[in-house]
Scaffold this motif. Sequence first.
Motif, mmCIF file in Angstrom:
data_model
loop_
_atom_site.group_PDB
_atom_site.id
_atom_site.type_symbol
_atom_site.label_atom_id
_atom_site.label_comp_id
_atom_site.label_asym_id
_atom_site.label_seq_id
_atom_site.Cartn_x
_atom_site.Cartn_y
_atom_site.Cartn_z
ATOM 1 N N LEU A 1 3.788 9.243 8.301
ATOM 2 C CA LEU A 1 4.584 8.995 7.106
ATOM 3 C C LEU A 1 4.683 7.485 6.865
ATOM 4 O O LEU A 1 4.527 7.001 5.741
ATOM 5 C CB LEU A 1 5.974 9.607 7.282
ATOM 6 C CG LEU A 1 6.864 9.502 6.068
ATOM 7 C CD1 LEU A 1 6.293 10.296 4.899
ATOM 8 C CD2 LEU A 1 8.257 10.023 6.381
ATOM 9 N N ARG A 2 4.911 6.779 7.949
ATOM 10 C CA ARG A 2 5.015 5.341 7.864
ATOM 11 C C ARG A 2 3.695 4.728 7.392
ATOM 12 O O ARG A 2 3.649 3.919 6.475
ATOM 13 C CB ARG A 2 5.378 4.839 9.269
ATOM 14 C CG ARG A 2 5.658 3.387 9.380
ATOM 15 C CD ARG A 2 5.878 3.065 10.855
ATOM 16 N NE ARG A 2 5.945 1.647 11.049
ATOM 17 C CZ ARG A 2 7.083 0.973 11.064
ATOM 18 N NH1 ARG A 2 8.226 1.594 10.951
ATOM 19 N NH2 ARG A 2 7.063 -0.327 11.222
ATOM 20 N N GLN A 3 2.606 5.167 8.003
ATOM 21 C CA GLN A 3 1.313 4.589 7.651
ATOM 22 C C GLN A 3 0.901 4.952 6.219
ATOM 23 O O GLN A 3 0.469 4.090 5.457
ATOM 24 C CB GLN A 3 0.226 5.038 8.639
ATOM 25 C CG GLN A 3 -1.108 4.359 8.304
ATOM 26 C CD GLN A 3 -2.215 4.656 9.307
ATOM 27 O OE1 GLN A 3 -1.946 4.951 10.476
ATOM 28 N NE2 GLN A 3 -3.454 4.575 8.859
ATOM 29 N N ILE A 4 1.050 6.221 5.842
ATOM 30 C CA ILE A 4 0.574 6.638 4.507
ATOM 31 C C ILE A 4 1.457 6.026 3.422
ATOM 32 O O ILE A 4 0.968 5.565 2.393
ATOM 33 C CB ILE A 4 0.539 8.176 4.364
ATOM 34 C CG1 ILE A 4 -0.345 8.790 5.459
ATOM 35 C CG2 ILE A 4 0.008 8.562 2.985
ATOM 36 C CD1 ILE A 4 -0.302 10.312 5.519
ATOM 37 N N SER A 5 2.779 5.979 3.645
ATOM 38 C CA SER A 5 3.634 5.413 2.591
ATOM 39 C C SER A 5 3.388 3.903 2.472
ATOM 40 O O SER A 5 3.346 3.364 1.375
ATOM 41 C CB SER A 5 5.109 5.736 2.835
ATOM 42 O OG SER A 5 5.559 5.137 4.015
ATOM 43 N N GLN A 6 3.164 3.232 3.596
ATOM 44 C CA GLN A 6 2.874 1.791 3.517
ATOM 45 C C GLN A 6 1.526 1.549 2.839
ATOM 46 O O GLN A 6 1.342 0.580 2.116
ATOM 47 C CB GLN A 6 2.908 1.166 4.911
ATOM 48 C CG GLN A 6 4.338 1.157 5.453
ATOM 49 C CD GLN A 6 4.484 0.403 6.755
ATOM 50 O OE1 GLN A 6 3.524 -0.132 7.292
ATOM 51 N NE2 GLN A 6 5.686 0.347 7.263
ATOM 52 N N HIS A 7 0.597 2.458 3.090
ATOM 53 C CA HIS A 7 -0.699 2.368 2.423
ATOM 54 C C HIS A 7 -0.508 2.548 0.904
ATOM 55 O O HIS A 7 -1.047 1.783 0.105
ATOM 56 C CB HIS A 7 -1.619 3.446 3.015
ATOM 57 C CG HIS A 7 -3.047 3.339 2.614
ATOM 58 N ND1 HIS A 7 -4.062 3.981 3.271
ATOM 59 C CD2 HIS A 7 -3.631 2.671 1.593
ATOM 60 C CE1 HIS A 7 -5.212 3.702 2.663
ATOM 61 N NE2 HIS A 7 -4.975 2.916 1.650
ATOM 62 N N LEU B 1 -1.803 8.846 -2.501
ATOM 63 C CA LEU B 1 -1.237 8.613 -1.164
ATOM 64 C C LEU B 1 0.242 8.981 -1.104
ATOM 65 O O LEU B 1 0.699 9.523 -0.101
ATOM 66 C CB LEU B 1 -1.466 7.157 -0.744
ATOM 67 C CG LEU B 1 -2.944 6.851 -0.435
ATOM 68 C CD1 LEU B 1 -3.195 5.355 -0.367
ATOM 69 C CD2 LEU B 1 -3.372 7.511 0.868
ATOM 70 N N TYR B 2 0.993 8.706 -2.186
ATOM 71 C CA TYR B 2 2.391 9.172 -2.200
ATOM 72 C C TYR B 2 2.408 10.698 -2.095
ATOM 73 O O TYR B 2 3.239 11.273 -1.390
ATOM 74 C CB TYR B 2 3.116 8.722 -3.472
ATOM 75 C CG TYR B 2 3.539 7.262 -3.470
ATOM 76 C CD1 TYR B 2 4.308 6.739 -2.421
ATOM 77 C CD2 TYR B 2 3.184 6.408 -4.511
ATOM 78 C CE1 TYR B 2 4.694 5.412 -2.412
ATOM 79 C CE2 TYR B 2 3.570 5.066 -4.507
ATOM 80 C CZ TYR B 2 4.323 4.574 -3.456
ATOM 81 O OH TYR B 2 4.699 3.257 -3.453
ATOM 82 N N ALA C 1 0.162 12.610 -0.659
ATOM 83 C CA ALA C 1 -0.179 12.989 0.725
ATOM 84 C C ALA C 1 1.031 12.779 1.636
ATOM 85 O O ALA C 1 1.336 13.611 2.499
ATOM 86 C CB ALA C 1 -1.371 12.174 1.222
ATOM 87 N N ALA C 2 1.753 11.680 1.437
ATOM 88 C CA ALA C 2 2.928 11.395 2.284
ATOM 89 C C ALA C 2 4.041 12.411 2.030
ATOM 90 O O ALA C 2 4.745 12.808 2.961
ATOM 91 C CB ALA C 2 3.423 9.969 2.030
ATOM 92 N N GLU C 3 4.164 12.863 0.781
ATOM 93 C CA GLU C 3 5.218 13.845 0.457
ATOM 94 C C GLU C 3 5.029 15.153 1.232
ATOM 95 O O GLU C 3 5.996 15.850 1.509
ATOM 96 C CB GLU C 3 5.238 14.126 -1.054
ATOM 97 C CG GLU C 3 6.017 13.070 -1.828
ATOM 98 C CD GLU C 3 6.014 13.337 -3.338
ATOM 99 O OE1 GLU C 3 7.091 13.237 -3.948
ATOM 100 O OE2 GLU C 3 4.940 13.642 -3.902
ATOM 101 N N THR C 4 3.760 15.476 1.580
ATOM 102 C CA THR C 4 3.525 16.724 2.332
ATOM 103 C C THR C 4 4.181 16.663 3.713
ATOM 104 O O THR C 4 4.305 17.667 4.384
ATOM 105 C CB THR C 4 2.010 17.007 2.514
ATOM 106 O OG1 THR C 4 1.443 15.962 3.312
ATOM 107 C CG2 THR C 4 1.289 17.119 1.187
ATOM 108 N N LEU C 5 4.584 15.471 4.138
ATOM 109 C CA LEU C 5 5.235 15.329 5.453
ATOM 110 C C LEU C 5 6.754 15.455 5.347
ATOM 111 O O LEU C 5 7.464 15.300 6.337
ATOM 112 C CB LEU C 5 4.855 13.979 6.076
ATOM 113 C CG LEU C 5 3.374 13.877 6.463
ATOM 114 C CD1 LEU C 5 2.955 12.417 6.630
ATOM 115 C CD2 LEU C 5 3.098 14.651 7.747
ATOM 116 N N GLY C 6 7.240 15.700 4.139
ATOM 117 C CA GLY C 6 8.657 16.040 4.005
ATOM 118 C C GLY C 6 9.564 14.925 3.522
ATOM 119 O O GLY C 6 10.780 15.053 3.614
ATOM 120 N N THR C 7 9.003 13.838 3.013
ATOM 121 C CA THR C 7 9.848 12.775 2.458
ATOM 122 C C THR C 7 9.524 12.625 0.977
ATOM 123 O O THR C 7 8.354 12.653 0.602
ATOM 124 C CB THR C 7 9.583 11.442 3.191
ATOM 125 O OG1 THR C 7 9.960 11.621 4.549
ATOM 126 C CG2 THR C 7 10.396 10.303 2.614
#
Length: 335
Positions: A57-63, A104-105, A107-113
Motif C-alpha cells: 500500500l505504501r509503495q503503490i500509493s507513493q508511486h 495506481l490509485y 491498484a492501491a485501493e484493492t488493498l483496502g484504503t
Amino acid sequence: MYTQAMDTMAREGGARLEKVLSADEQALQGRFDARIDAGDFVEAKDWMPDNYRKTLLRQISQHAHSEIVGMLPEGNWISRAPTLKRKAILLAKVQDEGGHGLYLYAAAETLGTSRDQMLDALHSGKAKYSSIFNYPTLSWADVGTIGWLVDGAAIMNQVPICRCSYAPYARAMIRICREESFHQRQGYDSLLVMMRDGTDAQRAMVQDAVNRWWWPCLMMFGPPDDQSPNSAQGMRWGIKRVSNDTLRQKFVDACVQQAQVLGVTLPDPDLKWNEARQHWDFGAIDWDEFWRVVGGEGPCNRERLAARVKAWDDGAWVREAALAHANKQAMKEAA
Ligand SMILES: [Fe+2]
Ligand SMILES: [Fe+2]
C-alpha cells in the motif's frame, strides 16, 4: 520509479513489530509463503500478511503520488513548447502520467484504503513521492532531459515490477511501462534535434540540463544496497525483484552510450569503463542531498505540495457535483 519509497522506511522511523500469529494465521502464512516461493501471483481477495499489505500500500500509493506530482515540472512547459508538434507530444506525455496515477490509485485501493485517505496522506505531508520531482525545470531542454533520464530511470525501476507478486500492481505496470518507453524516446528525440540541428546556445542548454539532472536521477534508484534494510524483505515477498545498486549500474551503462550518440558529457569525472567488471565505474553520489530532498528540503518541495493541495481544493465543486449527480441517479433508480 519509485521503489526507493520502501527503502527509506527505516530512516523515517517506520520500524515494524511482528505480531504473534494464531495457529490459523500460521497455516495461512505458510500457504502464502509457499505460493510466493512458487512464483504465484497474489490477488486482492487472497489472504496476505499485514506487513505485506502495508508495504504494498505504501509503495503503490507513493508511486501513484509520484506520477501525479510528476506532472507538475513538465506541465510548467506546455504553454511554452517551441512547436505545435512538441506541444502535442508533451501534452500527451503529461496526460499519460495522470493516467498512471489513476491506475495506481485504483491498484492501491484493492488493498483496502480509499483514494481520499491516500490523497489526504499526500496533502498533509505524511506520504512521500519521488524526490526527483522536487527539482525545477529551468529551460526547454529540461523537458527532453526528463524524458531521457527521469523516464529512462523509471523504466529501469518499473520493468521488474511487471513481475511483482501482487497481481493488480503487476498488471497496472505492464501498461505503464509501455507508455514510459514512449516518454523516454520522445525526450531523447527532442534532445537529439537540439544537439544535431540546433544552435550553440541550444547545445549548451542541453548540456546544462544534463548536468543538473544526472545526479538526482542516479538517486532515483534509492540508497545503496548495504543501507537499504527493507530491500531483503521486499525481495523475499517478490515485491522487489532487482536490487537498487544493480538497477543503478544498468542505468549508468545504458546512458553512457546514449550520451555519446547525443554528444553530451555526463557530469562525472570518475566515469570510466571497468574491463574486469564489464561495467562503467562512476563517482560517489551525494546521499546527504538525497536525504535532504526526501526530508522536504529540496528546491521545490513546498511549491509542489502547495500546487497539489490547490488543485484538490479548486476541484471540490467537481467532486460535489459528481456526487450530487450520482445520488440523483441512485434515487431515480430506486423510485
Ligand atoms: Fe509515469
Ligand atoms: Fe513517464
